[in-house]
Design a protein around this motif. Structure first.
Motif, PDB file in Angstrom:
ATOM      1  N   MET A   1     -25.018  35.288 -25.916  1.00  0.00           N
ATOM      2  CA  MET A   1     -26.043  34.255 -25.993  1.00  0.00           C
ATOM      3  C   MET A   1     -25.928  33.413 -27.269  1.00  0.00           C
ATOM      4  O   MET A   1     -26.735  32.507 -27.486  1.00  0.00           O
ATOM      5  CB  MET A   1     -27.430  34.902 -25.929  1.00  0.00           C
ATOM      6  N   GLY A   2     -24.933  33.732 -28.104  1.00  0.00           N
ATOM      7  CA  GLY A   2     -24.761  32.991 -29.344  1.00  0.00           C
ATOM      8  C   GLY A   2     -25.830  33.280 -30.380  1.00  0.00           C
ATOM      9  O   GLY A   2     -26.142  32.423 -31.209  1.00  0.00           O
ATOM     10  N   ARG A   3     -26.367  34.496 -30.350  1.00  0.00           N
ATOM     11  CA  ARG A   3     -27.421  34.873 -31.281  1.00  0.00           C
ATOM     12  C   ARG A   3     -26.954  36.007 -32.189  1.00  0.00           C
ATOM     13  O   ARG A   3     -26.133  36.838 -31.796  1.00  0.00           O
ATOM     14  CB  ARG A   3     -28.679  35.308 -30.504  1.00  0.00           C
ATOM     15  N   SER A   4     -27.482  36.053 -33.389  1.00  0.00           N
ATOM     16  CA  SER A   4     -27.152  37.109 -34.334  1.00  0.00           C
ATOM     17  C   SER A   4     -28.043  38.316 -34.063  1.00  0.00           C
ATOM     18  O   SER A   4     -29.261  38.164 -33.952  1.00  0.00           O
ATOM     19  CB  SER A   4     -27.356  36.607 -35.762  1.00  0.00           C
ATOM     20  N   PRO A   5     -27.462  39.528 -33.939  1.00  0.00           N
ATOM     21  CA  PRO A   5     -28.253  40.708 -33.558  1.00  0.00           C
ATOM     22  C   PRO A   5     -29.410  41.035 -34.500  1.00  0.00           C
ATOM     23  O   PRO A   5     -30.513  41.314 -34.037  1.00  0.00           O
ATOM     24  CB  PRO A   5     -27.222  41.838 -33.542  1.00  0.00           C
TER      25      PRO A   5
ATOM     26  N   VAL B   1     -25.099  53.450 -27.298  1.00  0.00           N
ATOM     27  CA  VAL B   1     -24.828  52.581 -26.157  1.00  0.00           C
ATOM     28  C   VAL B   1     -25.777  51.385 -26.160  1.00  0.00           C
ATOM     29  O   VAL B   1     -25.381  50.247 -25.874  1.00  0.00           O
ATOM     30  CB  VAL B   1     -24.950  53.368 -24.832  1.00  0.00           C
ATOM     31  N   GLY B   2     -27.044  51.641 -26.513  1.00  0.00           N
ATOM     32  CA  GLY B   2     -28.003  50.542 -26.610  1.00  0.00           C
ATOM     33  C   GLY B   2     -27.616  49.531 -27.668  1.00  0.00           C
ATOM     34  O   GLY B   2     -27.716  48.316 -27.450  1.00  0.00           O
ATOM     35  N   VAL B   3     -27.143  50.023 -28.824  1.00  0.00           N
ATOM     36  CA  VAL B   3     -26.705  49.122 -29.894  1.00  0.00           C
ATOM     37  C   VAL B   3     -25.539  48.265 -29.424  1.00  0.00           C
ATOM     38  O   VAL B   3     -25.503  47.045 -29.645  1.00  0.00           O
ATOM     39  CB  VAL B   3     -26.302  49.919 -31.155  1.00  0.00           C
ATOM     40  N   TYR B   4     -24.606  48.908 -28.759  1.00  0.00           N
ATOM     41  CA  TYR B   4     -23.413  48.180 -28.280  1.00  0.00           C
ATOM     42  C   TYR B   4     -23.811  47.041 -27.341  1.00  0.00           C
ATOM     43  O   TYR B   4     -23.385  45.891 -27.513  1.00  0.00           O
ATOM     44  CB  TYR B   4     -22.465  49.144 -27.556  1.00  0.00           C
ATOM     45  N   TRP B   5     -24.643  47.353 -26.352  1.00  0.00           N
ATOM     46  CA  TRP B   5     -24.978  46.331 -25.356  1.00  0.00           C
ATOM     47  C   TRP B   5     -25.927  45.281 -25.907  1.00  0.00           C
ATOM     48  O   TRP B   5     -25.857  44.107 -25.527  1.00  0.00           O
ATOM     49  CB  TRP B   5     -25.556  46.990 -24.101  1.00  0.00           C
ATOM     50  N   PHE B   6     -26.806  45.685 -26.821  1.00  0.00           N
ATOM     51  CA  PHE B   6     -27.680  44.700 -27.461  1.00  0.00           C
ATOM     52  C   PHE B   6     -26.839  43.684 -28.227  1.00  0.00           C
ATOM     53  O   PHE B   6     -27.041  42.470 -28.111  1.00  0.00           O
ATOM     54  CB  PHE B   6     -28.663  45.393 -28.410  1.00  0.00           C
ATOM     55  N   ALA B   7     -25.874  44.176 -29.018  1.00  0.00           N
ATOM     56  CA  ALA B   7     -25.006  43.277 -29.782  1.00  0.00           C
ATOM     57  C   ALA B   7     -24.153  42.424 -28.855  1.00  0.00           C
ATOM     58  O   ALA B   7     -23.928  41.231 -29.114  1.00  0.00           O
ATOM     59  CB  ALA B   7     -24.123  44.091 -30.728  1.00  0.00           C
ATOM     60  N   ALA B   8     -23.671  43.014 -27.741  1.00  0.00           N
ATOM     61  CA  ALA B   8     -22.829  42.273 -26.806  1.00  0.00           C
ATOM     62  C   ALA B   8     -23.611  41.142 -26.135  1.00  0.00           C
ATOM     63  O   ALA B   8     -23.100  40.023 -25.982  1.00  0.00           O
ATOM     64  CB  ALA B   8     -22.261  43.221 -25.748  1.00  0.00           C
ATOM     65  N   VAL B   9     -24.855  41.436 -25.726  1.00  0.00           N
ATOM     66  CA  VAL B   9     -25.680  40.413 -25.090  1.00  0.00           C
ATOM     67  C   VAL B   9     -26.019  39.307 -26.089  1.00  0.00           C
ATOM     68  O   VAL B   9     -25.983  38.117 -25.754  1.00  0.00           O
ATOM     69  CB  VAL B   9     -26.968  41.039 -24.505  1.00  0.00           C
TER      70      VAL B   9
END
Length: 238
Positions: free
Chosen positions: A163-167, A151-159
């Motif tokens: 923000m237009g940033r690469s995870p 879940v953390g990975v999902y939301w980190f990538a979504a945020v």
């Protein structure tokens, strides 16, 4: 259940507004004096606030592992608080209190991910010590940690996407900015199951498979979140 010497409150603290009334006293949209979108947003804000409070109340009252571990400690003649403990998680929370990207990186993707690495090793130590009962509990906690990290990975990538940033470089930048070192040995199998790509935390091990696994986790969690939102709408009668 008592948490230490404290008893959870019967209801959460609330601001002076909104006034809390029975459902029958809630005016229909056309009688509320609000535009429909404002009316709906206010209702959603209230539902989400209560959802958060309900989740925390459930954790405090019915957390099976905290209570079970406390019971086993008591059988051994000890209780929670009898020995020193670290404050690492809350220290990281305080450091990232003003940055949602850092919060998601430091807590689920670093601290909880360490549980994926340490859990199986602790299980084996407990088995070697002859305590299979506790080892089974730790194994279950470690198993459930995979979903927490996912879940953390999902939301980190979504945020990051919003923000237009690469995870990947963003994660590495956060580690550098907050002076956090991610050390092995790593449980690559559990980390991959959670969708945490190796190139994020282990730059020498970048692979196409990691990215494919991350995509699969994103798709699976997106479906779950969509279903939860749909169920919430049905329950509210939308």
């Amino acid at each position: 259940m008592n948490v230490g010497v404290c008893v959870p409150p019967n209801k959460p603290a609330r601001p002076a507004k909104p006034e809390l009334v029975s459902p029958k006293e809630i005016p229909a949209p056309k009688n509320s004096g609000l535009p429909l979108n404002a009316y709906m947003l206010h209702n959603l804000a209230h539902v989400e606030l209560n959802a958060i409070d309900l989740a925390w109340d459930t954790v405090v009252r019915f957390s099976p592992y905290h209570e079970l571990l406390g019971d086993i400690l008591a059988e051994l003649g000890f209780s929670y608080g009898d020995m020193p403990a670290h404050n690492l998680l809350w220290r990281e929370c305080e450091k990232s209190s003003g940055d949602v990207v850092a919060r998601l990186a430091l807590i689920p993707l670093v601290q909880e991910a360490r549980g994926l690495d340490a859990g199986p090793r602790l299980v084996q130590k407990l088995i070697g010590f002859g305590d299979c009962r506790t080892s089974n509990i730790v194994a279950k906690i470690a198993e459930e940690e995979v979903a927490h990290v996912a879940v953390g990975v999902y939301w980190f990538a979504a945020v990051c996407q919003k923000m237009g940033r690469s995870p990947c470089p963003t994660f590495r930048d956060v580690l550098k900015e907050y002076n956090v070192e991610v050390k092995g040995p790593f449980n690559y199998t559990a980390r991959e199951e959670a969708g945490l790509p190796r190139d994020w935390y282990d730059p020498l091990k970048e692979s196409k498979q990691d990215k494919e696994r991350l995509s699969e986790v994103h798709d699976r969690l997106a479906r779950i979140i969509s279903m939860e939102k749909e169920n919430s709408s049905l329950n509210r009668g939308d």
